[in-house]
Design an enzyme around this catalytic site. Structure first.
Site, short mmCIF file in Angstrom:
data_model
loop_
_atom_site.label_atom_id
_atom_site.label_comp_id
_atom_site.label_asym_id
_atom_site.label_seq_id
_atom_site.Cartn_x
_atom_site.Cartn_y
_atom_site.Cartn_z
CG HIS A 117 30.01 30.11 12.60
ND1 HIS A 117 30.74 30.73 13.59
CD2 HIS A 117 28.82 29.76 13.19
CE1 HIS A 117 30.03 30.76 14.71
NE2 HIS A 117 28.88 30.17 14.49
CB CYS A 126 33.22 30.02 15.98
SG CYS A 126 34.01 30.25 14.37
CG ASN A 141 25.72 29.89 16.38
OD1 ASN A 141 26.92 29.80 16.20
ND2 ASN A 141 24.96 30.68 15.64
#
Length: 346
Positions: A292, A126, A312
């Site tokens: 994250h 990520c 996301n």
């Protein structure tokens, strides 16, 4: 001997089945709890299968920071708590009034990259995917839509190891930005897209795929891995002219997005976040699962609650087609505490 082997196999299969049943039960419990909270601002549902939820913390790919890390960034010339337009704290209340609602994908509608939802699969990438995605957007914005390429999260993931972190086992978005200013980043689309120089090489997570075994970090190549792409990598690199973190306050972050485009944000994740389906997320229940990286693209207000609009990196089957809203102005899940960005060198 044969029967002993069969018994052992049966035993472990039963243990595994019970584990999955237990995970399903816990997921159902969280979803039911969230959806039964009176006047709650968001809805929960199933996004992941039990096998994935069991080890999902393995794909939380942002490594933590401390004072020593921040000092190392400053030593590298990284601007800490800086805004690209050099606005001082006292000036934020005096600058032009920012809109109540803002969506970068609508403001810069030529830039299709803004709503491009990445899928990191069973890799803690990520930090690389979100940074590459933000820089893609910012190049497009700075060129008024004339350059609207997806830049390669794969290139950051595979070649910025060591200095950035541990590849699929996590990294630092800030150091990914520093890599871009020093080494550049090539183009590269999603898995199987045949787009750009180095597309993402890790297949999207199938429903039966477990996150128990993190994917191996792809090998670093200094040539294009896409045989259909004819531009040499050295002629395909995009560089940043300045990289920085943004002061962890609501107005400076809003101003940064409004002036220069989306930013990378690191947030703490909890069990309930994995089940987010719609609405404005606020932490309600479950244990911490790690940090994250996501992309902030705007903000708004809904039923009296301020929110950030975010993209996301878990594919389009999660949340609202890969997009979510999260409470704004109170540093929900640390969303406002670790913001980074960069300006393209054109």
């Amino acid at each position: 001997m044969f029967y002993s082997f069969i018994f052992i196999l049966f035993f472990f299969n039963q243990v595994k089945t019970k584990s999955i049943v237990s995970i399903n039960r816990e997921a159902n419990k969280i979803i039911k709890y969230v959806n039964n909270i009176p006047n709650n601002t968001w809805k929960a549902g199933f996004n992941f299968k039990s096998k994935q939820l069991k080890e999902i913390e393995n794909i939380m790919g942002v490594l933590p920071i401390n004072e020593k890390y921040t000092q190392s960034l400053e030593d590298l010339g990284f601007a800490i708590h800086h805004n690209s337009n050099n606005i001082l704290d006292k000036d934020f209340n005096e600058i032009e009034v920012l809109p109540e609602n803002f969506d970068a994908s609508k403001q810069w509608s030529k830039c299709k990259s803004i709503l491009s939802v990445k899928n990191q699969s069973n890799c803690g990438s990520c930090w690389a995917l979100s940074t590459a995605s933000v820089f893609s957007d910012r190049i497009c914005i700075a060129t008024n839509g004339s350059i609207d390429n997806n830049l390669s999260g794969e290139y950051l993931l595979s070649c910025c190891t060591g200095s950035c972190g541990r590849g699929c086992n996590g990294g630092h978005p800030e150091k990914a930005w520093k890599f871009i200013i020093n080494n550049g980043i090539c183009t590269g689309g999603d898995y199987g897209s045949n787009e750009g120089c180095q597309p993402y090489s890790i297949a999207p997570s199938a429903v039966e795929l477990s996150f128990e075994n993190t994917a191996d970090t792809p090998e670093c190549y200094h040539t294009c891995t896409n045989p259909h792409y004819t531009t040499p990598l050295q002629n395909d690199l995009y560089f940043a002219s300045k990289v920085y973190t943004v002061k962890p306050k609501m107005k400076p972050i809003m101003y940064e997005i409004y002036k220069n485009g989306p930013v990378v944000a690191a947030m703490k994740t909890y069990e309930d976040f994995f089940h987010y389906k719609s609405g404005i997320y606020q932490y309600k229940t479950g244990s911490s699962k790690g940090d994250h990286a996501i992309k902030l693209i705007g903000w708004g207000e809904e039923n009296g609650m301020l929110y950030w609009l975010a993209v996301n990196t878990w594919g389009t089957l999660w949340g609202m087609d890969g997009i979510f809203k999260i409470k704004r102005g109170s540093n929900e899940c640390g969303i406002e505490s670790r913001i980074s960005g960069g300006l393209p060198k054109l």
